[in-house]
Design an enzyme around this catalytic site. Structure first.
Site, PDB file in Angstrom:
ATOM      1  CG  PHE A  29     -12.466  13.516 -21.449  1.00 53.01           C
ATOM      2  CD1 PHE A  29     -11.196  14.079 -21.263  1.00 53.01           C
ATOM      3  CD2 PHE A  29     -13.549  14.357 -21.429  1.00 53.01           C
ATOM      4  CE1 PHE A  29     -11.030  15.455 -21.066  1.00 53.01           C
ATOM      5  CE2 PHE A  29     -13.405  15.731 -21.243  1.00 53.01           C
ATOM      6  CZ  PHE A  29     -12.136  16.275 -21.060  1.00 53.01           C
ATOM      7  CG  ASP A  61     -24.704  10.815 -14.684  1.00 48.11           C
ATOM      8  OD1 ASP A  61     -23.484  10.615 -14.478  1.00 48.11           O
ATOM      9  OD2 ASP A  61     -25.509   9.911 -14.957  1.00 48.11           O
ATOM     10  CE  LYS A  79     -11.786   1.848 -11.721  1.00 47.94           C
ATOM     11  NZ  LYS A  79     -11.739   1.491 -13.112  1.00 47.94           N
ATOM     12  CG  ASP A  98      -1.888   1.064   1.333  1.00 50.17           C
ATOM     13  OD1 ASP A  98      -1.665   2.121   0.701  1.00 50.17           O
ATOM     14  OD2 ASP A  98      -2.907   0.882   2.022  1.00 50.17           O
ATOM     15  CE1 TYR A 116     -11.197   8.849  -8.644  1.00 47.95           C
ATOM     16  CE2 TYR A 116     -12.696  10.101 -10.045  1.00 47.95           C
ATOM     17  CZ  TYR A 116     -11.544   9.359  -9.887  1.00 47.95           C
ATOM     18  OH  TYR A 116     -10.723   9.145 -10.963  1.00 47.95           O
ATOM     19  CE  LYS A 140      -7.944  10.495  -9.656  1.00 49.16           C
ATOM     20  NZ  LYS A 140      -6.652   9.795  -9.527  1.00 49.16           N
ATOM     21  CB  SER A 155     -10.551  12.337 -13.439  1.00 50.16           C
ATOM     22  OG  SER A 155     -11.922  12.244 -13.710  1.00 50.16           O
TER      23      SER A 155
END
Ligand code: NAD
Ligand code: WQD
Length: 341
Positions: free
Chosen positions: A180, A300, A86, A59, A151, A155, A126
């Site tokens: 993407f 979304d 992720k 780890d 998440y 990033k 991302s």
């Protein structure tokens, strides 16, 4: 041969990138705790490349263990840092686990770069850092919006941490790659996406439904203001994505970079709707797919796709594959892994 440390090398994008790095003459070692993968994937890498890649099953949040890897490999010239959790939905339920894993892991990598004099870093970012982007296609200069999940926030933080590190360490150079929607598999069908956690991304949901592991694909909404009402994404073949990492590390090693922390979008530059993706799958595979329209999924964004001019011009990268190739290879991988168990 230049030695590259790949963190998360047993994962989906990491394993495909290892193949591309070996194809381009690099020596590779991997560090992967196997929290979301299996070392067996490296057998597939060996069959494809003829090279046995060593994985340290540790780890990266354990600094002492990570240091040992660097002590044993003083000739590492660059790091491609994939290792992270992720799953967007899981990050909403377990934010501290996501912050702890993704941020401590990155901090330890930067500490080791500093301590062991490794100068080159490629970071997996991302398109989720853009949030609900105000302008399409998004360029690297498009303003990042509020992250839609813990998440995505890891990033954004990760990018900022690397930028701050680069600022005080002009001798270090980093490339931040904003992927993407990666999908598809190696054309041999010997490696592909094989997460330990259940997949929630569209393409594995499609292939798992077609093979009978799931009952149906639910299309998350058909009332968006898009050409057919479903959401638009930029699906990038994992082989194209893998090759961009090789190009990015070559770019740094050859000293072609013009800054010491540069950002690149990695998408094919075309938006595909969910319904178009489903039809592409049925058309190239000849499979029937049980799908129905369901409600929108929380979080979304309606549409996002990349302007990839920067990667084309500076890295000399170009996508070779389209949505049909993605579906064909994802299906071949699904069939192969279902047969072999
Ligand atoms: P993956 O889960 O298949 O691979 C990540 C690997 O990292 C796994 O093998 C996991 O076991 C390992 N790992 C996680 N935490 C670790 C730790 N603390 N120590 C050691 N190993 C650890 O995911 P992927 O799809 O290959 O994604 C790779 C990277 O790209 C991740 O950083 C991800 O956030 C990023 N990314 C992925 C996508 C996508 O849709 N797949 C899109 C944008 C960005
Ligand atoms: C794609 C489209 C869904 C599943 C995520 C992360 C992003 C990046 C890529 C890591 C969307 C629709 C999906 C289903 C559906 N990962 N869909 N039914 O959400 O664009 O991006 O993966 O960095 O950060 O957020 O990918 O594959 O989940 O969804 O209709 O069962 O397919 O609504 O429009 P997403 P996805």
């Amino acid at each position: 041969m230049s030695k590259i440390l790949v963190t998360g090398g047993c994962g989906y994008i990491g394993s495909h990138t290892i193949v591309d790095l070996i194809d381009h003459g690099f020596e590779v070692i991997s560090v992967d705790s196997l929290v979301n993968s299996n070392e067996e994937i490296l057998q597939g890498v060996r069959t494809i490349t003829g090279v046995e890649v060593q994985n340290y099953p540790i780890d990266i949040c354990h600094l002492t263990e990570l240091r040992r890897v660097f002590q044993e490999n003083q000739d590492i010239v660059g790091i491609i840092h994939f290792a992270a959790l992720k799953a967007v939905g899981e990050s909403v339920d377990q934010p501290l686990r996501y912050y702890r894993n993704n941020l401590n892991g990155l901090l330890n990598i930067l500490d080791c770069m500093d301590q062991f004099g490794v100068k080159n870093l490629i970071f997996s970012s991302s398109c989720s850092v853009y949030g609900n982007a105000e302008q399409l296609p998004v360029t690297e200069a498009t303003a990042r919006q509020e992250a839609e999940s813990p998440y995505a926030r890891t990033k954004q933080f990760g990018e900022d941490i690397i930028a701050d590190f680069a600022h005080i360490h002009p001798e270090h150079q980093s490339v931040l790659l904003r992927y993407f929607n990666p999908a598809g598999a190696h054309p041999s069908a010997l490696i592909g996406e094989a997460p330990s956690n259940p997949a929630s991304n569209l393409v594995p949901v499609i292939t798992e439904t077609a093979i009978g592991k799931r009952e149906e694909v639910v299309v998350f909404g058909d009332d968006y203001p898009t050409r057919d009402g479903s959401c638009i994404r930029d699906y990038i073949h994992v082989m194209d994505l893998a090759n961009a990492h090789t190009k990015a590390i070559q770019y740094l090693l050859n000293g072609n970079n013009t800054g010491n922390c540069e950002i690149f979008n990695l998408g094919i530059g075309e938006g595909v709707t969910v319904l178009e993706a489903i039809h592409a799958f049925m058309q190239v595979t000849g499979q029937k797919l049980n799908f129905r329209i369901g409600p929108r999924r929380a979080g979304d964004v309606e549409a996002i796709y990349a302007n990839n001019n920067h990667a084309a011009q500076k890295l000399g990268w170009q996508a070779k594959y389209n949505i049909e190739d993605i579906m064909r290879s994802a299906w071949a991988w699904e069939e192969a892994r279902t047969v072999t168990g």
